[in-house]
Design a protein around this motif. Sequence first.
Motif, PDB file in Angstrom:
ATOM      1  N   PRO A 281     -17.028  12.020 -59.944  1.00  0.00           N
ATOM      2  CA  PRO A 281     -17.080  10.831 -60.809  1.00  0.00           C
ATOM      3  C   PRO A 281     -15.775  10.736 -61.602  1.00  0.00           C
ATOM      4  O   PRO A 281     -15.311  11.743 -62.133  1.00  0.00           O
ATOM      5  N   LEU A 282     -15.191   9.568 -61.650  1.00  0.00           N
ATOM      6  CA  LEU A 282     -13.893   9.378 -62.300  1.00  0.00           C
ATOM      7  C   LEU A 282     -13.921   8.106 -63.124  1.00  0.00           C
ATOM      8  O   LEU A 282     -14.542   7.126 -62.726  1.00  0.00           O
ATOM      9  N   ASN A 283     -13.222   8.122 -64.252  1.00  0.00           N
ATOM     10  CA  ASN A 283     -13.128   6.917 -65.075  1.00  0.00           C
ATOM     11  C   ASN A 283     -11.824   6.189 -64.797  1.00  0.00           C
ATOM     12  O   ASN A 283     -10.796   6.458 -65.426  1.00  0.00           O
TER      13      ASN A 283
ATOM     14  N   GLY B 189     -27.528  13.246 -56.516  1.00  0.00           N
ATOM     15  CA  GLY B 189     -28.504  13.138 -57.593  1.00  0.00           C
ATOM     16  C   GLY B 189     -27.939  13.646 -58.915  1.00  0.00           C
ATOM     17  O   GLY B 189     -28.186  13.071 -59.981  1.00  0.00           O
ATOM     18  N   ALA B 190     -27.164  14.727 -58.854  1.00  0.00           N
ATOM     19  CA  ALA B 190     -26.533  15.249 -60.075  1.00  0.00           C
ATOM     20  C   ALA B 190     -25.655  14.182 -60.710  1.00  0.00           C
ATOM     21  O   ALA B 190     -25.613  14.039 -61.935  1.00  0.00           O
ATOM     22  N   LYS B 191     -24.961  13.420 -59.866  1.00  0.00           N
ATOM     23  CA  LYS B 191     -24.085  12.361 -60.385  1.00  0.00           C
ATOM     24  C   LYS B 191     -24.888  11.202 -60.984  1.00  0.00           C
ATOM     25  O   LYS B 191     -24.366  10.426 -61.761  1.00  0.00           O
ATOM     26  N   GLN B 192     -26.170  11.086 -60.625  1.00  0.00           N
ATOM     27  CA  GLN B 192     -27.020  10.037 -61.196  1.00  0.00           C
ATOM     28  C   GLN B 192     -27.716  10.476 -62.480  1.00  0.00           C
ATOM     29  O   GLN B 192     -28.444   9.675 -63.090  1.00  0.00           O
ATOM     30  N   THR B 193     -27.542  11.729 -62.899  1.00  0.00           N
ATOM     31  CA  THR B 193     -28.279  12.247 -64.056  1.00  0.00           C
ATOM     32  C   THR B 193     -28.308  11.298 -65.266  1.00  0.00           C
ATOM     33  O   THR B 193     -29.384  11.024 -65.802  1.00  0.00           O
ATOM     34  N   PRO B 194     -27.159  10.763 -65.718  1.00  0.00           N
ATOM     35  CA  PRO B 194     -27.226   9.890 -66.913  1.00  0.00           C
ATOM     36  C   PRO B 194     -28.003   8.597 -66.671  1.00  0.00           C
ATOM     37  O   PRO B 194     -28.373   7.929 -67.647  1.00  0.00           O
ATOM     38  N   HIS B 195     -28.241   8.250 -65.414  1.00  0.00           N
ATOM     39  CA  HIS B 195     -29.030   7.048 -65.136  1.00  0.00           C
ATOM     40  C   HIS B 195     -30.497   7.389 -64.850  1.00  0.00           C
ATOM     41  O   HIS B 195     -31.309   6.501 -64.628  1.00  0.00           O
ATOM     42  N   LEU B 196     -30.819   8.674 -64.849  1.00  0.00           N
ATOM     43  CA  LEU B 196     -32.210   9.109 -64.628  1.00  0.00           C
ATOM     44  C   LEU B 196     -32.835   9.656 -65.897  1.00  0.00           C
ATOM     45  O   LEU B 196     -34.004   9.405 -66.171  1.00  0.00           O
ATOM     46  N   ILE B 197     -32.065  10.447 -66.634  1.00  0.00           N
ATOM     47  CA  ILE B 197     -32.579  11.110 -67.836  1.00  0.00           C
ATOM     48  C   ILE B 197     -32.041  10.303 -69.018  1.00  0.00           C
ATOM     49  O   ILE B 197     -30.840  10.335 -69.303  1.00  0.00           O
TER      50      ILE B 197
ATOM     51  N   LEU C 132     -21.212  11.943 -67.835  1.00  0.00           N
ATOM     52  CA  LEU C 132     -20.268  13.058 -67.736  1.00  0.00           C
ATOM     53  C   LEU C 132     -19.569  13.014 -66.383  1.00  0.00           C
ATOM     54  O   LEU C 132     -20.185  12.660 -65.384  1.00  0.00           O
ATOM     55  N   ASN C 133     -18.303  13.399 -66.353  1.00  0.00           N
ATOM     56  CA  ASN C 133     -17.579  13.466 -65.086  1.00  0.00           C
ATOM     57  C   ASN C 133     -17.570  14.901 -64.572  1.00  0.00           C
ATOM     58  O   ASN C 133     -16.667  15.675 -64.891  1.00  0.00           O
ATOM     59  N   LEU C 134     -18.537  15.242 -63.765  1.00  0.00           N
ATOM     60  CA  LEU C 134     -18.667  16.593 -63.237  1.00  0.00           C
ATOM     61  C   LEU C 134     -17.390  17.085 -62.557  1.00  0.00           C
ATOM     62  O   LEU C 134     -16.775  16.371 -61.768  1.00  0.00           O
ATOM     63  N   ASP C 135     -17.018  18.341 -62.849  1.00  0.00           N
ATOM     64  CA  ASP C 135     -15.881  18.968 -62.174  1.00  0.00           C
ATOM     65  C   ASP C 135     -16.304  19.625 -60.859  1.00  0.00           C
ATOM     66  O   ASP C 135     -15.496  19.810 -59.965  1.00  0.00           O
ATOM     67  N   GLN C 136     -17.556  20.013 -60.823  1.00  0.00           N
ATOM     68  CA  GLN C 136     -18.075  20.589 -59.579  1.00  0.00           C
ATOM     69  C   GLN C 136     -19.588  20.567 -59.588  1.00  0.00           C
ATOM     70  O   GLN C 136     -20.220  20.677 -60.644  1.00  0.00           O
ATOM     71  N   ILE C 137     -20.128  20.441 -58.399  1.00  0.00           N
ATOM     72  CA  ILE C 137     -21.557  20.668 -58.237  1.00  0.00           C
ATOM     73  C   ILE C 137     -21.728  21.304 -56.857  1.00  0.00           C
ATOM     74  O   ILE C 137     -21.165  20.849 -55.876  1.00  0.00           O
ATOM     75  N   ASN C 138     -22.428  22.427 -56.843  1.00  0.00           N
ATOM     76  CA  ASN C 138     -22.625  23.145 -55.577  1.00  0.00           C
ATOM     77  C   ASN C 138     -24.088  23.558 -55.476  1.00  0.00           C
ATOM     78  O   ASN C 138     -24.732  23.852 -56.482  1.00  0.00           O
ATOM     79  N   ILE C 139     -24.589  23.574 -54.271  1.00  0.00           N
ATOM     80  CA  ILE C 139     -25.984  23.945 -54.044  1.00  0.00           C
ATOM     81  C   ILE C 139     -26.053  25.036 -52.988  1.00  0.00           C
ATOM     82  O   ILE C 139     -25.457  24.909 -51.914  1.00  0.00           O
TER      83      ILE C 139
END
Lengths: 158, 158, 158, 158, 158, 158
Positions: A77-79, E64-72, E78-85
């Motif tokens: 995600p980027l602004n 889904g992690a990138k949708q967090t502010p639109h779900l919760i 927030l602009n995530l720097d990384q997400i790994n599963i």
Amino acid sequence: MKFTHFNEQNKPTMVDVSIKEPTLRIALAQAVVKLSKQAYLAVKEGTVKKGDVLAVASVAGIMGAKQTPHLIPMCHPLNLDQINIDFELNDEDNTIRVISTAKITAKTGVEMESLCACSIAALTIYDMCKSIDKSIEITDIYLLKKSGGKSGEFERKT
Amino acid sequence: MKFTHFNEQNKPTMVDVSIKEPTLRIALAQAVVKLSKQAYLAVKEGTVKKGDVLAVASVAGIMGAKQTPHLIPMCHPLNLDQINIDFELNDEDNTIRVISTAKITAKTGVEMESLCACSIAALTIYDMCKSIDKSIEITDIYLLKKSGGKSGEFERKT
Amino acid sequence: MKFTHFNEQNKPTMVDVSIKEPTLRIALAQAVVKLSKQAYLAVKEGTVKKGDVLAVASVAGIMGAKQTPHLIPMCHPLNLDQINIDFELNDEDNTIRVISTAKITAKTGVEMESLCACSIAALTIYDMCKSIDKSIEITDIYLLKKSGGKSGEFERKT
Amino acid sequence: MKFTHFNEQNKPTMVDVSIKEPTLRIALAQAVVKLSKQAYLAVKEGTVKKGDVLAVASVAGIMGAKQTPHLIPMCHPLNLDQINIDFELNDEDNTIRVISTAKITAKTGVEMESLCACSIAALTIYDMCKSIDKSIEITDIYLLKKSGGKSGEFERKT
Amino acid sequence: MKFTHFNEQNKPTMVDVSIKEPTLRIALAQAVVKLSKQAYLAVKEGTVKKGDVLAVASVAGIMGAKQTPHLIPMCHPLNLDQINIDFELNDEDNTIRVISTAKITAKTGVEMESLCACSIAALTIYDMCKSIDKSIEITDIYLLKKSGGKSGEFERKT
Amino acid sequence: MKFTHFNEQNKPTMVDVSIKEPTLRIALAQAVVKLSKQAYLAVKEGTVKKGDVLAVASVAGIMGAKQTPHLIPMCHPLNLDQINIDFELNDEDNTIRVISTAKITAKTGVEMESLCACSIAALTIYDMCKSIDKSIEITDIYLLKKSGGKSGEFERKT
């Protein structure tokens, strides 16, 4: 050859950019829409008097660029600091060249934002002209130029 | 030549389909991704052992198809009955052909859903290969075939 | 007086429309944007030669209408059959009246879609004029008329 | 008078903020919902015992503020530091005044986020009361105050 | 005991983080999917030859992690720097443990992003297996570890 | 054992439901949130006087259910007829049981919508209580009951 977008379990992953420093990054990309003579002229004249297909395409491209992290799964995600779309109309072959410029100060580049912008603008031209022309083609989507970031300058050879 | 997507004030409008009857509609579309030999082989082999670029591209294309009404401004919201993506890998020219099929029973067609699906799948392949190859090109995005609706069958001449 | 949008636990709930029959429903709504003379003229003239604020507002209103179920918590997701936006420019008081029409064949009405369309179109005019005028006001947002559904015809008295 | 939101081709564009420095910015905005006596009392009493319309409106306004860049086409994506919504209930004229406060440290302002917040909160009150009252009106949406950024302080004269 | 997510009017609010300094924050979370023997083996073998459920779940979790502010509702964008599963397959009890790692340099933490990532990945495994097994259970969703921010290190006792 | 969600190329696909008939479908699902005594009481009392965590969780669950096709990659877009969320507070073990009911008349079921609703409501309770309690656990997410569709009635054995 190892992809950066897969982790040790060979599952897709978002690359870790947490230790990178933000720098100014710019990416120019393009897409070309090939229209029939009739559809091409309708767009060209329409921008003057009947309804502005290219204004709608600009809006769609700009809004689409902002959706990039929700469309391209591994994008951060980027602004965006800026997104602009220009059009070159070519009377000789009835094509519209869509050129997008994306700018940001961030830890990672904006190629995908710029590519999404011109692709979605091109698809919007397609949508608005498809009642006139069923054989529209979108082609030559690629990065023209980018600057900023560790990998440095890139300019496509023509 | 009058566009259907502009109203009497020459402003963009979503076409009124309220009096149309729902019918089964199918649309096939394609996009082609041109890769360097190295990137092409990484995708091809990766699908077997390193991480499956094409599985990620499929997911992105399917999810992107569902975003069509939020990407292409004048598209009607539609509840897709199916969206499928196939890939043809061509060893001779290092290209990946993305073929999308969209189905729906609705008052309006699914061309744009199908075109968004293959375009976004292609952009996802681009994103995942761009660390290997900066000169990727997406090309030949067009409708292959559609059926259903008042305008009837369409099949692109090759 | 009992709200339909709260359940027996007094928590918000989406009203159950499962046993209702789909009927054609139409809703007209409006919003009014009050501008300074300078901003008003810039919009009016801009639509002709400098850049079409109202085309951008139309696109935003149409796309915003499609986001209604994701903006207004208890709204049902609906597949709009049409959404159209018209503008009335009033030289006497420098106002722009935004009139939206939403149509659907569904189990529930489209008032909120129509209201979201004109509200977001009005906010977009605001956004594009705010560098010229910091005192813009949006006012008179209401339903003009609706038809279809059990509660029948409604037309606002003027 | 030149709009900042159109480029040299007179097409809509997102303003380039890449060289601006981030500063703290605050924007207060308001919207007023005019209800019938009956609907007004249902909201007022409901917050105590039947179901809290204003809590739902708060959530909608906060979530709507986060959707601003996807609703207002030329808005920059921004990571809000805060968004808060307050309500003033006026027994004399059965109105609810919605006041939103948005804060951010960014290169560009948060007026539109604040205006979207109170507008969507107001539309949510409308939605939840429309089964009781079909003549609800939303009015007096405007910026109350803003600080931060090059253009400095602004406070609306009352 | 006072919640931080309610304001003086006892309405929900997004906490003000405007004066906080950005720091590196990391959050690990998990979810466990309990499958029948048959469904478990189909996933396990499928990752090798029939179709990779876990690759789809990874993509869904990351998006889904990138949708967090639109779900919760009260989450900051927030602009995530990384997400790994990552996935741990346990042959003994036919469970799949989903472990998510989220990183960011921001004013507020990424617990919810990490929890959304593993929850949505788990729900995606559920969706893809539900034609085989109607009794799937998702359980043990919790934070494993977090670092960064004023509240400091946290590690769940096992 | 063959998954329905992979095509002949073993890539993920949205199942084709184009020839199915719409029928009424109902799905009940649940999630359980385990809180510390302190956090549990804060929620319980808060619903009365300090701020209603469960109202926010309801809104989030309902809005999250509407996002299901954009969260769970292979889910069909569906127009929910109803979504409702109930809560059972258990003083003995400080747990909150979230029970969601989803209804639709469609070609495919609403299990995932119901499961997303209770999962996101549970995650929202987590978010709002995490400043009080860092060891919250979400557990026992499963389908309670479903009806409608070819596969018929299902009720979980307790």
